[in-house]
Design a protein around this motif. Structure first.
Motif, PDB file in Angstrom:
ATOM      1  N   SER A  27       0.833  -1.199   0.000  1.00 10.10           N
ATOM      2  CA  SER A  27       0.000   0.000   0.000  1.00 10.10           C
ATOM      3  C   SER A  27       0.863   1.241   0.000  1.00 10.10           C
ATOM      4  CB  SER A  27      -0.921   0.021   1.227  1.00 10.10           C
ATOM      5  OG  SER A  27      -0.217   0.464   2.381  1.00 10.10           O
ATOM      6  N   HIS A  28       0.233   2.363  -0.272  1.00 12.25           N
ATOM      7  CA  HIS A  28       0.884   3.660  -0.090  1.00 12.25           C
ATOM      8  C   HIS A  28       1.074   3.867   1.411  1.00 12.25           C
ATOM      9  CE1 HIS A  28       1.251   8.090   0.106  1.00 12.25           C
ATOM     10  NE2 HIS A  28       1.819   7.953  -1.069  1.00 12.25           N
ATOM     11  N   PRO A  29       2.191   4.481   1.841  1.00 17.21           N
ATOM     12  CA  PRO A  29       2.450   4.642   3.279  1.00 17.21           C
ATOM     13  C   PRO A  29       1.381   5.432   4.030  1.00 17.21           C
ATOM     14  CG  PRO A  29       4.457   5.016   2.016  1.00 17.21           C
ATOM     15  CD  PRO A  29       3.337   4.923   1.018  1.00 17.21           C
ATOM     16  N   SER A  30       0.568   6.196   3.309  1.00 14.57           N
ATOM     17  CA  SER A  30      -0.453   7.009   3.981  1.00 14.57           C
ATOM     18  C   SER A  30      -1.641   6.185   4.459  1.00 14.57           C
ATOM     19  CB  SER A  30      -0.948   8.109   3.043  1.00 14.57           C
ATOM     20  OG  SER A  30      -1.622   7.548   1.927  1.00 14.57           O
TER      21      SER A  30
ATOM     22  N   ALA B 286       1.564   0.158 -12.432  1.00 14.28           N
ATOM     23  CA  ALA B 286       0.764  -0.040 -11.222  1.00 14.28           C
ATOM     24  C   ALA B 286       1.573   0.313  -9.977  1.00 14.28           C
ATOM     25  CB  ALA B 286       0.265  -1.477 -11.152  1.00 14.28           C
ATOM     26  N   LEU B 287       2.833  -0.086  -9.961  1.00 16.82           N
ATOM     27  CA  LEU B 287       3.695   0.237  -8.823  1.00 16.82           C
ATOM     28  C   LEU B 287       3.876   1.750  -8.701  1.00 16.82           C
ATOM     29  CD1 LEU B 287       5.608  -0.569  -6.533  1.00 16.82           C
ATOM     30  CD2 LEU B 287       7.417  -0.827  -8.249  1.00 16.82           C
ATOM     31  N   THR B 288       4.096   2.418  -9.815  1.00 14.52           N
ATOM     32  CA  THR B 288       4.238   3.873  -9.806  1.00 14.52           C
ATOM     33  C   THR B 288       2.991   4.542  -9.247  1.00 14.52           C
ATOM     34  OG1 THR B 288       5.748   3.824 -11.700  1.00 14.52           O
ATOM     35  CG2 THR B 288       4.628   5.906 -11.246  1.00 14.52           C
ATOM     36  N   ALA B 289       1.823   3.994  -9.577  1.00 15.80           N
ATOM     37  CA  ALA B 289       0.556   4.555  -9.096  1.00 15.80           C
ATOM     38  C   ALA B 289       0.426   4.420  -7.584  1.00 15.80           C
ATOM     39  CB  ALA B 289      -0.611   3.879  -9.797  1.00 15.80           C
ATOM     40  N   VAL B 290       0.914   3.308  -7.029  1.00 15.26           N
ATOM     41  CA  VAL B 290       0.877   3.143  -5.572  1.00 15.26           C
ATOM     42  C   VAL B 290       1.851   4.106  -4.910  1.00 15.26           C
ATOM     43  CG1 VAL B 290       1.206   1.548  -3.649  1.00 15.26           C
ATOM     44  CG2 VAL B 290       0.202   0.714  -5.776  1.00 15.26           C
ATOM     45  N   ILE B 291       3.042   4.221  -5.459  1.00 17.79           N
ATOM     46  CA  ILE B 291       4.053   5.117  -4.883  1.00 17.79           C
ATOM     47  C   ILE B 291       3.562   6.558  -4.874  1.00 17.79           C
ATOM     48  CG2 ILE B 291       6.363   6.088  -5.238  1.00 17.79           C
ATOM     49  CD1 ILE B 291       7.215   3.351  -6.338  1.00 17.79           C
TER      50      ILE B 291
ATOM     51  N   GLU C  11      -1.811   7.539  -6.319  1.00 21.96           N
ATOM     52  CA  GLU C  11      -2.945   7.541  -7.243  1.00 21.96           C
ATOM     53  C   GLU C  11      -3.926   6.429  -6.883  1.00 21.96           C
ATOM     54  OE1 GLU C  11      -3.857   7.096 -12.051  1.00 21.96           O
ATOM     55  OE2 GLU C  11      -1.782   7.206 -11.319  1.00 21.96           O
ATOM     56  N   VAL C  12      -3.408   5.265  -6.476  1.00 24.54           N
ATOM     57  CA  VAL C  12      -4.203   4.185  -5.894  1.00 24.54           C
ATOM     58  C   VAL C  12      -3.560   3.837  -4.558  1.00 24.54           C
ATOM     59  CG1 VAL C  12      -4.972   3.270  -8.106  1.00 24.54           C
ATOM     60  CG2 VAL C  12      -2.858   2.394  -7.068  1.00 24.54           C
ATOM     61  N   GLN C  13      -4.323   3.165  -3.709  1.00 24.35           N
ATOM     62  CA  GLN C  13      -3.803   2.876  -2.374  1.00 24.35           C
ATOM     63  C   GLN C  13      -3.159   1.497  -2.257  1.00 24.35           C
ATOM     64  OE1 GLN C  13      -7.249   4.205  -2.614  1.00 24.35           O
ATOM     65  NE2 GLN C  13      -5.992   6.059  -2.695  1.00 24.35           N
TER      66      GLN C  13
ATOM     67  N   ALA D 184      12.946   0.682   0.284  1.00 21.46           N
ATOM     68  CA  ALA D 184      13.226   2.113   0.166  1.00 21.46           C
ATOM     69  C   ALA D 184      12.226   2.959   0.946  1.00 21.46           C
ATOM     70  CB  ALA D 184      13.209   2.521  -1.304  1.00 21.46           C
ATOM     71  N   GLY D 185      11.214   2.336   1.519  1.00 23.60           N
ATOM     72  CA  GLY D 185      10.215   3.056   2.292  1.00 23.60           C
ATOM     73  C   GLY D 185       9.166   3.756   1.470  1.00 23.60           C
ATOM     74  N   LYS D 186       9.086   3.454   0.175  1.00 25.68           N
ATOM     75  CA  LYS D 186       8.120   4.130  -0.687  1.00 25.68           C
ATOM     76  C   LYS D 186       6.747   3.477  -0.660  1.00 25.68           C
ATOM     77  CE  LYS D 186      11.618   5.986  -3.826  1.00 25.68           C
ATOM     78  NZ  LYS D 186      12.095   6.061  -5.237  1.00 25.68           N
TER      79      LYS D 186
END
Length: 255
Positions: free
Chosen positions: A87-90, A147-152, A155-157, A172-174
């Motif tokens: 997931s995105h860290p948020s 898809a990975l770029t979108a999570v980073i 854009e998607v969670q 890397a913590g992204k």
């Protein structure tokens, strides 16, 4: 792409000529399979097929321009790849159980990305939705990299992506990792639990890859390709990438 390039260099050294990796992204591998099926059956074009284009597409699509059984000559199975739920860290969830609880909240309005309709990431997250009762919007992209770029970027969670692709970004913590979808933990990331260990019993999903030649490729050529590929990929060094890939050593029966 990553798998193909791991094999291309040692094959080029064995054959004494360049081995070109040509990416045809999109359609969960269907577009690449269509190109390979139309290629001349002379042994100079081989296809790295995978679950999406050979296993899922015949069931999900009304029509295909190729038949997975009739349009190709199997060379060898190549690899099985584990996946990560990320997931995105948020996202306010530290564990898989937290993630499920958060996704069930009406106000969460979560979405997940995949490499396209019918890819292993798409099917795995749909299985996740069915197993947990959560409602998450699917946003297909043109390949797992997008898809990975979108999570980073946020854009998607969420996403379920191949471990060799996702793990560097976890380190890397992204992105945040919740679970591996295989039946055992990875030696390169022993701190990440399996989905079953994280609270989803019997939840398992991996994706496979295999090498194919166009149909009507001479049996002797298929046998030569099999021999050379098996010899080369069983000797590939176990580095940080290949640790998360189970390489199969299979000799095909030609006849």
């Amino acid at each position: 792409d990553l798998l193909a390039r791991q094999l291309a260099q040692p094959l080029a050294e064995r054959w004494g000529q360049p081995v070109i990796v040509e990416n045809r992204a999109g359609g969960a591998g269907v577009l690449a399979a269509e190109v390979a099926a139309r290629a001349s059956p002379d042994g100079y074009t081989v296809h790295l097929g995978q679950l999406g284009s050979f296993g899922a597409a015949p069931s999900l699509l009304k029509s295909l321009s190729y038949d997975p059984l009739k349009s190709f000559a199997p060379i060898t199975r190549f690899a099985q790849v584990s996946q990560l739920v990320i997931s995105h860290p948020s996202v306010p969830a530290a564990t898989l159980k937290d993630l499920i609880a958060h996704a069930k909240k009406p106000a969460s309005r979560m979405s997940y990305g995949s490499g396209g309709v019918g890819t292993s990431g798409h099917l795995t997250l749909e299985m996740f939705k069915s197993s947990t009762g959560v409602d998450i919007l699917h946003v297909p992209f043109r390949g797992v990299g997008a898809a990975l770029t979108a999570v980073i970027s946020g854009e998607v969670q969420l996403a379920v992506l191949p471990m060799p692709v996702a793990l560097p970004q976890v380190r890397a913590g992204k992105v945040r990792a919740y679970a591996i979808t295989a039946d055992r933990r990875s030696a390169s990331a022993p701190d990440i639990p399996t989905a079953a260990q994280a609270g989803l019993p019997a939840f398992e999903s991996t994706t496979w890859f295999a090498m194919f030649a166009p149909a009507r490729t001479p049996a002797a050529t298929v046998a030569r390709l099999n021999r050379d590929m098996v010899e080369k990929y069983t000797r590939m060094s176990v580095d940080s990438f290949i640790q998360d890939v189970e390489i199969w050593n299979n000799k095909v029966r030609v006849g």
